[in-house]
Design a protein around this motif. Structure first.
Motif, PDB file in Angstrom:
ATOM      1  N   ALA A  60      -2.464  49.645  -9.325  1.00 47.15           N
ATOM      2  CA  ALA A  60      -2.619  50.675  -8.297  1.00 47.15           C
ATOM      3  C   ALA A  60      -2.382  50.114  -6.901  1.00 47.15           C
ATOM      4  CB  ALA A  60      -4.010  51.296  -8.380  1.00 47.15           C
ATOM      5  N   ALA A  61      -2.750  48.834  -6.684  1.00 44.56           N
ATOM      6  CA  ALA A  61      -2.557  48.222  -5.369  1.00 44.56           C
ATOM      7  C   ALA A  61      -1.068  48.084  -5.048  1.00 44.56           C
ATOM      8  CB  ALA A  61      -3.236  46.849  -5.322  1.00 44.56           C
ATOM      9  N   VAL A  62      -0.289  47.712  -6.050  1.00 41.74           N
ATOM     10  CA  VAL A  62       1.168  47.618  -5.848  1.00 41.74           C
ATOM     11  C   VAL A  62       1.743  48.994  -5.559  1.00 41.74           C
ATOM     12  CG1 VAL A  62       3.368  47.036  -6.935  1.00 41.74           C
ATOM     13  CG2 VAL A  62       1.384  45.553  -7.283  1.00 41.74           C
ATOM     14  N   LYS A  63       1.240  49.987  -6.273  1.00 42.14           N
ATOM     15  CA  LYS A  63       1.723  51.354  -6.054  1.00 42.14           C
ATOM     16  C   LYS A  63       1.450  51.798  -4.618  1.00 42.14           C
ATOM     17  CE  LYS A  63       1.394  56.040  -7.896  1.00 42.14           C
ATOM     18  NZ  LYS A  63       2.848  56.198  -8.038  1.00 42.14           N
ATOM     19  N   ASN A  64       0.272  51.482  -4.117  1.00 41.23           N
ATOM     20  CA  ASN A  64      -0.076  51.846  -2.744  1.00 41.23           C
ATOM     21  C   ASN A  64       0.823  51.108  -1.745  1.00 41.23           C
ATOM     22  OD1 ASN A  64      -1.906  53.189  -0.824  1.00 41.23           O
ATOM     23  ND2 ASN A  64      -2.497  51.091  -0.314  1.00 41.23           N
ATOM     24  N   TRP A  65       1.097  49.817  -2.009  1.00 42.72           N
ATOM     25  CA  TRP A  65       1.992  49.032  -1.137  1.00 42.72           C
ATOM     26  C   TRP A  65       3.392  49.641  -1.127  1.00 42.72           C
ATOM     27  CZ3 TRP A  65       6.426  46.097  -2.194  1.00 42.72           C
ATOM     28  CH2 TRP A  65       6.855  45.241  -1.171  1.00 42.72           C
ATOM     29  N   LEU A  66       3.861  50.053  -2.304  1.00 42.95           N
ATOM     30  CA  LEU A  66       5.179  50.672  -2.399  1.00 42.95           C
ATOM     31  C   LEU A  66       5.234  52.010  -1.648  1.00 42.95           C
ATOM     32  CD1 LEU A  66       6.540  50.132  -6.028  1.00 42.95           C
ATOM     33  CD2 LEU A  66       7.663  49.541  -3.885  1.00 42.95           C
ATOM     34  N   ASN A  67       4.159  52.784  -1.750  1.00 42.68           N
ATOM     35  CA  ASN A  67       4.116  54.057  -1.027  1.00 42.68           C
ATOM     36  C   ASN A  67       4.209  53.843   0.474  1.00 42.68           C
ATOM     37  OD1 ASN A  67       3.986  55.734  -3.265  1.00 42.68           O
ATOM     38  ND2 ASN A  67       1.752  55.733  -3.338  1.00 42.68           N
ATOM     39  N   ASN A  68       3.482  52.830   0.959  1.00 46.01           N
ATOM     40  CA  ASN A  68       3.541  52.524   2.392  1.00 46.01           C
ATOM     41  C   ASN A  68       4.947  52.073   2.791  1.00 46.01           C
ATOM     42  OD1 ASN A  68       0.834  53.119   2.775  1.00 46.01           O
ATOM     43  ND2 ASN A  68       0.175  51.017   2.362  1.00 46.01           N
ATOM     44  N   LEU A  69       5.556  51.260   1.931  1.00 45.13           N
ATOM     45  CA  LEU A  69       6.917  50.801   2.207  1.00 45.13           C
ATOM     46  C   LEU A  69       7.895  51.980   2.242  1.00 45.13           C
ATOM     47  CD1 LEU A  69       9.091  48.634   2.552  1.00 45.13           C
ATOM     48  CD2 LEU A  69       9.146  48.410   0.054  1.00 45.13           C
ATOM     49  N   GLU A 111       8.186  50.374  17.196  1.00 48.30           N
ATOM     50  CA  GLU A 111       6.983  50.763  16.448  1.00 48.30           C
ATOM     51  C   GLU A 111       7.222  50.661  14.932  1.00 48.30           C
ATOM     52  OE1 GLU A 111       4.131  54.704  15.854  1.00 48.30           O
ATOM     53  OE2 GLU A 111       5.651  54.668  17.439  1.00 48.30           O
ATOM     54  N   VAL A 112       8.363  51.164  14.466  1.00 50.42           N
ATOM     55  CA  VAL A 112       8.689  51.096  13.042  1.00 50.42           C
ATOM     56  C   VAL A 112       8.859  49.642  12.617  1.00 50.42           C
ATOM     57  CG1 VAL A 112      10.440  51.646  11.312  1.00 50.42           C
ATOM     58  CG2 VAL A 112       9.731  53.381  12.943  1.00 50.42           C
ATOM     59  N   GLY A 113       9.481  48.849  13.491  1.00 49.78           N
ATOM     60  CA  GLY A 113       9.674  47.437  13.187  1.00 49.78           C
ATOM     61  C   GLY A 113       8.370  46.706  12.968  1.00 49.78           C
ATOM     62  N   GLN A 114       7.361  47.032  13.751  1.00 52.72           N
ATOM     63  CA  GLN A 114       6.052  46.398  13.608  1.00 52.72           C
ATOM     64  C   GLN A 114       5.402  46.765  12.268  1.00 52.72           C
ATOM     65  OE1 GLN A 114       4.574  44.066  15.743  1.00 52.72           O
ATOM     66  NE2 GLN A 114       3.338  43.895  13.885  1.00 52.72           N
ATOM     67  N   LYS A 115       5.524  48.030  11.887  1.00 55.29           N
ATOM     68  CA  LYS A 115       4.974  48.466  10.596  1.00 55.29           C
ATOM     69  C   LYS A 115       5.653  47.738   9.446  1.00 55.29           C
ATOM     70  CE  LYS A 115       3.748  53.211  11.963  1.00 55.29           C
ATOM     71  NZ  LYS A 115       4.061  54.662  11.744  1.00 55.29           N
ATOM     72  N   LEU A 116       6.961  47.625   9.536  1.00 52.60           N
ATOM     73  CA  LEU A 116       7.713  46.961   8.474  1.00 52.60           C
ATOM     74  C   LEU A 116       7.343  45.486   8.385  1.00 52.60           C
ATOM     75  CD1 LEU A 116       9.919  47.482   6.341  1.00 52.60           C
ATOM     76  CD2 LEU A 116      11.610  46.783   8.027  1.00 52.60           C
ATOM     77  N   GLU A 117       7.106  44.863   9.519  1.00 57.56           N
ATOM     78  CA  GLU A 117       6.735  43.448   9.532  1.00 57.56           C
ATOM     79  C   GLU A 117       5.391  43.249   8.855  1.00 57.56           C
ATOM     80  OE1 GLU A 117       6.518  40.000  12.923  1.00 57.56           O
ATOM     81  OE2 GLU A 117       8.031  41.560  13.092  1.00 57.56           O
ATOM     82  N   ASP A 118       4.452  44.143   9.101  1.00 50.82           N
ATOM     83  CA  ASP A 118       3.133  44.053   8.455  1.00 50.82           C
ATOM     84  C   ASP A 118       3.258  44.170   6.937  1.00 50.82           C
ATOM     85  OD1 ASP A 118       2.024  43.823  10.950  1.00 50.82           O
ATOM     86  OD2 ASP A 118       1.439  45.941  11.095  1.00 50.82           O
ATOM     87  N   ILE A 119       4.114  45.114   6.482  1.00 53.57           N
ATOM     88  CA  ILE A 119       4.307  45.304   5.039  1.00 53.57           C
ATOM     89  C   ILE A 119       4.982  44.090   4.431  1.00 53.57           C
ATOM     90  CG2 ILE A 119       5.607  46.671   3.337  1.00 53.57           C
ATOM     91  CD1 ILE A 119       5.023  49.125   5.114  1.00 53.57           C
ATOM     92  N   ALA A 120       5.913  43.500   5.156  1.00 54.75           N
ATOM     93  CA  ALA A 120       6.614  42.309   4.663  1.00 54.75           C
ATOM     94  C   ALA A 120       5.637  41.152   4.461  1.00 54.75           C
ATOM     95  CB  ALA A 120       7.716  41.911   5.645  1.00 54.75           C
ATOM     96  N   LYS A 121       4.657  41.033   5.345  1.00 52.36           N
ATOM     97  CA  LYS A 121       3.655  39.965   5.211  1.00 52.36           C
ATOM     98  C   LYS A 121       2.769  40.196   3.987  1.00 52.36           C
ATOM     99  CE  LYS A 121       3.436  39.006  10.193  1.00 52.36           C
ATOM    100  NZ  LYS A 121       2.612  39.159  11.421  1.00 52.36           N
ATOM    101  N   GLN A 122       2.463  41.475   3.679  1.00 50.97           N
ATOM    102  CA  GLN A 122       1.570  41.795   2.567  1.00 50.97           C
ATOM    103  C   GLN A 122       2.173  41.471   1.204  1.00 50.97           C
ATOM    104  OE1 GLN A 122       0.491  45.921   2.945  1.00 50.97           O
ATOM    105  NE2 GLN A 122      -0.251  45.655   5.051  1.00 50.97           N
ATOM    106  N   LYS A 123       3.495  41.435   1.132  1.00 50.17           N
ATOM    107  CA  LYS A 123       4.137  41.263  -0.175  1.00 50.17           C
ATOM    108  C   LYS A 123       3.779  39.935  -0.833  1.00 50.17           C
ATOM    109  CE  LYS A 123       8.830  39.428   0.788  1.00 50.17           C
ATOM    110  NZ  LYS A 123       8.448  38.458   1.753  1.00 50.17           N
ATOM    111  N   ALA A 124       3.434  38.929  -0.026  1.00 47.62           N
ATOM    112  CA  ALA A 124       3.086  37.617  -0.576  1.00 47.62           C
ATOM    113  C   ALA A 124       1.836  37.694  -1.452  1.00 47.62           C
ATOM    114  CB  ALA A 124       2.887  36.618   0.557  1.00 47.62           C
ATOM    115  N   VAL A 125       0.955  38.648  -1.173  1.00 48.81           N
ATOM    116  CA  VAL A 125      -0.299  38.784  -1.915  1.00 48.81           C
ATOM    117  C   VAL A 125      -0.057  39.068  -3.386  1.00 48.81           C
ATOM    118  CG1 VAL A 125      -2.437  40.130  -2.102  1.00 48.81           C
ATOM    119  CG2 VAL A 125      -1.469  39.602   0.163  1.00 48.81           C
ATOM    120  N   PHE A 126       1.014  39.796  -3.708  1.00 48.27           N
ATOM    121  CA  PHE A 126       1.227  40.291  -5.068  1.00 48.27           C
ATOM    122  C   PHE A 126       2.035  39.340  -5.944  1.00 48.27           C
ATOM    123  CE2 PHE A 126       0.849  44.057  -2.280  1.00 48.27           C
ATOM    124  CZ  PHE A 126      -0.291  44.610  -2.829  1.00 48.27           C
ATOM    125  N   GLY A 127       2.571  38.280  -5.372  1.00 46.85           N
ATOM    126  CA  GLY A 127       3.317  37.324  -6.172  1.00 46.85           C
ATOM    127  C   GLY A 127       4.537  37.901  -6.852  1.00 46.85           C
TER     128      GLY A 127
END
Length: 961
Positions: A60-69, A131-147
Motif C-alpha cells: 500500500a505504501a508503494v501504491k501511495n508513492w505512485l499516486n503522488n508521482l 513549485e512542481v520541480g520541488q514536489k518531484l524532487e521530494d518524490i525522487a528522494k523517497q524512492k530510495a526507501v522502497f529499494g
C-alpha cells in the motif's frame, strides 16, 4: 513643444522595452534550465517505475508513492503545456500585430503593453514550474526507501500478424448449451398454465461466456423466424428501472422515448408488444430486489403465448427473483475446450513446427486459465507475439500468477497481458475505464481521445492517427476489445467485456468517476476529487445539476450527457471557469443552445465535441483562441450556420467534422490549417457571405487530408481554376470523394464537363459519388480509379454512353441514376479494348474470344430513379449467345430497381447471378411481370431467398449452395 513631449515619451518607452526584453531573456533561460532539471529528475524515477508498478499490487505504501508521482506528473505535464502554449500564442500575436496597420506611437504603446503582459505571464508560469520541480524532487528522494530495482519498461510494440484482428468468433465447448437454450426458447408454452411469458436464466461466474451463449441463441435463424420481436438490453450495475424501460422501447421502436416517469414507460412497452411473440434478453443482471423488477415484469405480460425473457447473471438470487422457469448453470470449459480457445489465437499464422514446439508450455499456461474462456482468449492473444521458448517460459513462471490481492481467476491473465504492453498502450487501455459498462465505442473517436491526452506520439514515418490504429489493433488482438462491427463509414464499433472493464477500473479507480443526476455511484472524499482526471456526467430531465463536479478541478476529460437544456446551460459557465485543465470536452447529444465564450480560455483543450447538438445555434468566436485544439466535431449540428471567422488561428487542428451541420461555407483562411487530416465537407459559397468565405482553391494547401471529403454546391464555382488549384488528385490519402453539383446559383457559371475533369481524385480512391451533375459526359479519369469499391452516380443528367464500369476490378457496390432510355451492354465492358488487355479480345490465329469477367467483385447493384429507362439489354442482344467462359457479375447478391417506371424486363445475366435479395419498387411494369405466383416471369426469380415487390417482402429458405 508637442514634438518634444512625444520624443520624450518614445524614449522612455524604448528604454523600458529594452529593459523588459533583457529581463525576459533571463527569465526564458531560467525556465529552460528548470525544465531540463525536471526532465532529469523524472527520468531517474522512470527507471524504477516498472518495478514500482508491480510492487504496488502488494504494498500500500508503494501504491501511495505512485499516486503522488502520478499527480505530480500530471501537474508537470500541465505546466509545460501552459508554457509551450503561451510561447505559441505570443508568436502568433506578434505576427498578427506586425501585419496590422498602426501609427508609430500606437505601435510603441502596443509593444510596451504586450511585452509587459508577456513578462508577467512568463513569471507566473516559471513560478509554477519551480513549485512542481520541488514536489518531484521530494518524490525522487523517497524512492530510495522502497529499494526498487531497475526494471526497464517495454517500449517496443508487440509484433502483429498481417491481419488486423484474429478471428476469435468461434465458440468452443458450448454447442450442447446452445442447443439446450434454443430448445427452451422454442418449446411449446402450453404446458405452463397461466403464464404467457416464460423466463430462462443463464447463471455463471464472470468470464464463462454467458453473454456469448445468449448471443448465439439470439442470432440463431430459428429464433429470428419464431419471434416477431427481439429485444436486447444490457442491464449491468447499478440497476435503474427507467433506463431499462427506455432501452426496451428504443430497441422496439428505433427511437429513444421522451417519457420520464416509469408508469408511462411501462405503458408504452405494453402497447408495443401486445399480442406479439417476443424475446427479451436482459444481459448482465445484478439487481435481485423484486420490487424494482415488478413494474417491468407486469408490462411484459401482455405478449403473446410463447414469449420469452432470457436473463444472464452472475447471481443465482437474480434467477430466483425473476421466477425463472429454467436456469442453466454454466460450468467451466474442459481442458481440451480451453486449449482449443487458447490455441486458436496463440497459434494463429504459425507453422506446424512452431505449434509443436510451444504445445507443452502452452498446455501448462492453459491449466492456469481454470476453465475460463475469456482467460484463455486473453492469454492466447498475449502469446501470439511471443516467438521464443524463453518468452513462453517467462509468462509461465511470472510472479503475477501469485497475486492474491486481486480478484482470483481472471485478473492474473489480464495483468500478465497488461504489463506485457508498452506504457503508452497501457494508458490507452486504462483510459477506457472512464466509459460505462457495455458502452459502444467507435475506433476513430477513441483514437482522437487518446491523442488529446497525449498518449500517441508521431514519428517521421507514422502520424499520430496511424500510431493509434496500431495500438487499437494490439489491444483488440489481446482480447481487451470485442464485439466488433464495421459501419458504412469504414469505421469500427466495439465494446469491452464486463470483466475487462472491471479490470480497467481496478487500475484506474482513483482517476475515473461517473456522476448520474446529483448522486455519485460511490461516495467520494475530497481528496478523490483532487486526483480525478476523467469523468462522465449524465443530467436527466428531472435532475438537478450535479454540483459535485466542481470539486474535480484537475479533470482532463469531461463527457456530459444532458437531456435538459435548462439544467446544463446556467452551470456551464461555472464549469468552464473551474475546470481549466480540460483536454477533452464532450457535450455531444446534449440539448444545449449556447456555448459561453469562456470556452476559449481552456488553453489545454485538444478535443471539442458538440456532435448531434441539434439546438446549438452558434459557436463563440473565442474558439479561435484554442491554439492546441486538434478535433472539432459539429456533426449534425443543424442549427449552426457558420464557423468562427478566425479559425485560421487553429494551426494544430487535425479533424474538422461538419457533416450534416447547417454550416453554409468555410471561413476564408482555411488554407492555413495545414495540419488538417479530416475535413468532412467543403461547401462552395454562393453570393451570400462570399467575401468571408474560403474558395475551393484553398483546399489545395491541405495536402494531408485523408478519409472522406464531400465537396458541396459545386454550381457556385465561378472559375474552373478554383477546382484546378484544389489539387484533389494530390490528396493521395483520400479514400472517399463525394461531388455534389447543387448550389445557390440558378444558372451554370462554368462548363460542367471542364469542372468535373478538374476535380480528378487520386488513383487509389475507394469510394466515389457524383450527384446532380449536369454535364453531358462523365469524366475521362473515372476508369483510372482501379481501386474503387463503391461508385454512386445518381440524380444526374443524360449521357449518351456510360463508361465500361464492368472493367473496374474491385467494384463491390454500384448505384446508377441517370436519364437514359436504354442501358446497353457497353457498361459491362465486354467489347474489344486497346492492347487486348481487358474485356473480350482476339486470342491467337483462330481469333478465339479470351475468357473475360464483367463486374468480377460486384455484390450490390442499384438502378435508381431512371424514369426514362425503357430497355436493359441482356448479353444475347448484342454479343450473341453467352460464352461459357464469360462471367457476368459472378458475386452479385443484392439488386435494387426503384423508380424505373418504363422498364419492362431484367436482363438474363442478372437473373442468373447468385442473387440472395431482389427489391423492385415503384416499377409498375416490372412488378406485374415478376409478381409472386402470377407474373409471367415469376419462375425466373422464385429461387431468390428474399424478394421485395412494391415494398411487400417475402422470404424463402435459402437455396442449397
Amino acid at each position: 513643444m508637442a514634438d518634444a513631449l512625444v520624443s520624450t515619451i518614445l524614449e522612455q518607452i524604448m528604454t523600458t522595452a529594452r529593459l523588459q526584453v533583457e529581463h525576459e531573456v533571463k527569465l526564458v533561460v531560467g525556465v529552460e534550465k528548470e525544465i531540463e532539471h525536471l526532465k532529469n529528475n523524472f527520468q531517474a524515477i522512470r527507471d524504477v517505475l516498472e518495478d514500482a508498478e508491480r510492487k504496488q499490487l502488494k504494498d500500500a505504501a508503494v501504491k501511495n508513492w505512485l499516486n503522488n508521482l502520478k499527480d505530480v506528473s500530471y501537474d508537470m505535464d500541465d505546466v509545460l503545456d501552459e508554457w509551450s502554449t503561451a510561447v505559441l500564442k505570443w508568436e502568433m500575436e506578434e505576427a498578427e500585430n506586425a501585419l496590422a496597420p498602426k501609427s508609430v506611437v500606437s505601435s510603441f504603446l502596443r509593444s510596451y503593453c504586450f511585452c509587459f503582459r508577456r513578462v508577467a505571464r512568463r513569471h507566473e508560469i516559471a513560478c509554477k514550474i519551480v513549485e512542481v520541480g520541488q514536489k518531484l524532487e521530494d518524490i525522487a528522494k523517497q524512492k530510495a526507501v522502497f529499494g526498487f530495482e531497475l526494471h526497464k519498461a517495454i517500449e517496443k510494440e508487440p509484433d502483429r500478424q498481417t491481419t488486423s484482428f484474429v478471428d476469435v468468433s468461434r465458440v468452443h465447448g458450448r454447442e450442447d448449451e446452445k442447443k439446450n437454450v434454443i430448445s427452451k426458447l422454442l418449446c411449446d408454452s402450453s404446458t405452463q398454465e397461466g403464464r404467457k411469458v416464460q423466463v430462462i436464466s443463464i447463471v455463471g461466474m464472470g468470464g464463462l461466456g454467458k453473454t456469448t451463449l445468449a448471443q448465439l441463441a439470439y442470432n440463431a435463424d430459428e429464433i429470428k423466424t419464431y419471434f416477431e420481436k427481439r429485444i436486447w438490453v444490457c442491464v449491468s450495475h447499478p440497476f435503474d428501472e427507467n433506463t431499462v424501460a427506455k432501452a426496451i422501447i428504443e430497441d422496439l421502436s428505433g427511437a429513444a422515448p421522451n417519457l420520464v416517469e416509469l408508469e408511462p414507460l411501462c405503458k408504452r412497452i405494453s402497447e408495443s408488444i401486445e399480442g406479439k411473440k417476443f424475446l427479451l434478453v436482459l444481459d448482465d443482471v445484478w439487481e435481485d430486489n423484486p420490487r424494482k423488477w415488478e413494474p417491468l415484469k407486469e408490462s411484459l405480460e401482455c405478449g403473446a403465448p410463447g414469449s420469452r425473457i432470457l436473463v444472464t447473471t452472475r447471481k443465482d438470487t437474480v434467477a430466483k427473483m425473476m421466477e425463472s422457469d429454467y436456469s442453466l448453470l454454466l460450468g467451466k470449459l474442459t481442458d481440451e475446450e480451453c486449449w482449443s480457445v487458447f490455441s486458436q489465437v496463440a497459434f494463429y499464422g504459425r507453422s506446424q513446427d512452431a505449434c509443436e514446439m510451444f504445445t507443452e508450455i502452452g498446455r501448462q499456461i492453459v491449466d492456469r486459465c481454470k476453465g475460463l474462456p475469456l482467460a484463455a482468449k486473453i492469454l492466447g492473444g498475449l502469446m501470439q507475439s511471443k516467438t521464443t521458448t524463453e518468452e513462453w517460459d517467462n509468462i509461465l513462471s511470472n510472479e503475477l500468477w501469485e497475486i492474491e490481492e486481486v480478484e482470483k481467476g481472471i485478473f492474473p491473465p489480464l495483468l500478465l497481458s497488461y504489463y506485457d504492453l508498452p506504457v503508452a498502450i497501457r494508458s490507452c487501455f486504462t483510459y477506457c475505464a472512464m466509459f460505462p459498462k457495455d458502452h459502444v465505442m467507435e475506433r476513430g473517436k477513441l483514437i482522437k481521445m487518446w491523442m488529446a491526452q497525449g498518449y500517441l506520439k508521431a514519428s517521421p514515418s507514422k502520424e499520430m492517427e496511424l500510431v493509434g490504429e496500431g495500438y487499437f489493433e494490439i489491444l483488440a488482438t489481446r482480447a481487451f476489445f470485442q464485439d466488433f462491427q464495421e459501419t458504412d463509414e469504414d469505421s469500427i464499433k466495439f465494446k469491452m467485456h464486463d470483466i475487462v472493464h472491471d479490470f480497467a477500473q481496478f487500475l484506474m479507480k482513483d482517476e475515473c468517476f461517473t456522476v448520474e443526476t446529483d448522486v455519485l455511484k460511490r461516495q467520494k472524499t475530497g481528496s478523490f476529487y483532487e486526483r480525478a482526471r476523467h469523468a462522465i456526467m449524465t443530467v436527466s430531465n428531472w435532475a438537478r445539476f450535479p454540483q459535485s463536479i466542481y470539486k474535480a478541478g484537475k479533470l482532463r476529460s469531461l463527457l456530459i450527457r444532458s437531456f435538459n437544456d435548462t439544467a446544463i446551460s446556467q452551470p456551464l459557465l461555472e464549469l468552464l471557469r473551474k475546470l481549466t485543465y480540460l483536454r477533452l470536452f464532450d457535450l455531444s447529444v446534449s440539448q444545449i443552445e449556447e456555448i459561453p465564450s469562456d470556452v476559449g480560455k481552456l488553453l489545454h483543450l485538444r478535443y471539442l465535441d458538440f456532435s448531434y447538438c441539434k439546438w446549438l445555434k452558434e459557436l463563440p468566436e473565442t474558439i479561435s483562441d484554442l491554439y492546441n485544439l486538434q478535433s472539432l466535431d459539429l456533426t449534425w449540428c443543424v442549427a449552426v450556420k457558420k464557423l468562427p471567422q478566425k479559425m485560421r488561428k487553429l494551426i494544430r487542428l487535425r479533424h474538422l467534422e461538419i457533416f450534416g451541420s447547417g454550416v453554409a461555407f468555410l471561413p476564408r483562411g482555411i488554407e492555413e490549417l495545414t495540419s488538417l487530416r479530416t475535413l468532412t465537407n467543403f461547401i462552395v459559397s454562393g453570393r451570400r457571405g462570399r467575401s468571408a468565405a474560403a474558395n475551393l482553391g484553398e483546399v489545395g494547401n491541405l495536402s494531408h487530408l485523408r478519409g472522406t471529403l464531400w465537396i458541396e454546391k459545386l454550381l457556385n464555382v465561378r472559375d474552373v481554376n478554383e477546382a484546378v488549384k484544389a489539387e484533389i488528385k494530390k490528396k493521395k490519402y483520400l479514400i472517399g470523394l463525394y461531388l455534389l453539383f447543387n448550389g445557390d446559383e440558378t444558372e451554370l457559371r462554368v462548363d460542367q464537363n471542364a469542372l468535373i475533369e478538374a476535380l480528378q481524385p487520386p488513383s487509389n480512391l475507394q469510394v466515389l459519388c457524383i450527384s446532380e451533375f449536369r454535364g453531358t459526359l462523365l469524366p475521362n479519369w473515372i476508369m483510372s480509379l482501379t481501386k474503387l469499391r463503391g461508385l454512386d452516380i445518381s440524380h444526374c443528367g443524360s449521357f449518351e454512353v456510360l463508361p465500361p464500369f464492368g472493367r473496374l476490378p474491385y467494384l463491390e457496390k454500384l448505384k446508377i441514376g441517370v436519364k437514359t432510355r436504354k442501358l446497353d451492354v457497353g457498361f459491362l465492358g465486354l467489347g474489344p479494348v486497346n492492347n487486348g488487355s481487358e474485356g473480350i479480345s482476339k486470342n491467337g490465329e483462330n481469333g478465339e474470344m479470351a475468357p473475360v469477367s464483367a463486374f468480377p467483385k460486384l455484390i450490390e447493384l442499384s438502378i435508381w430513379k431512371m424514369e426514362e429507362l425503357e430497355g436493359w439489354d441482356g448479353i444475347g442482344t448484342s454479343l450473341g449467345e453467352k460464352d461459357t467462359r464469360t462471367a457476368i457479375m459472378p458475386q452479385l447478391r443484392e439488386l435494387e430497381v426503384k423508380g424505373c417506371t418504363k422498364l419492362k424486363a431484367l436482363p438474363d445475366y442478372v437473373l442468373t447471378a447468385p442473387l440472395l435479395e431482389l427489391r423492385i419498387n415503384e416499377c409498375p411494369l416490372l412488378s406485374e411481370r415478376y409478381e409472386e405466383e402470377k407474373g409471367e416471369d415469376w419462375n425466373k426469380i422464385s429461387h431468390i431467398s428474399e424478394i421485395e415487390i412494391n415494398y411487400q417482402r417475402s422470404k424463402r429458405p435459402p437455396r442449397n449452395s
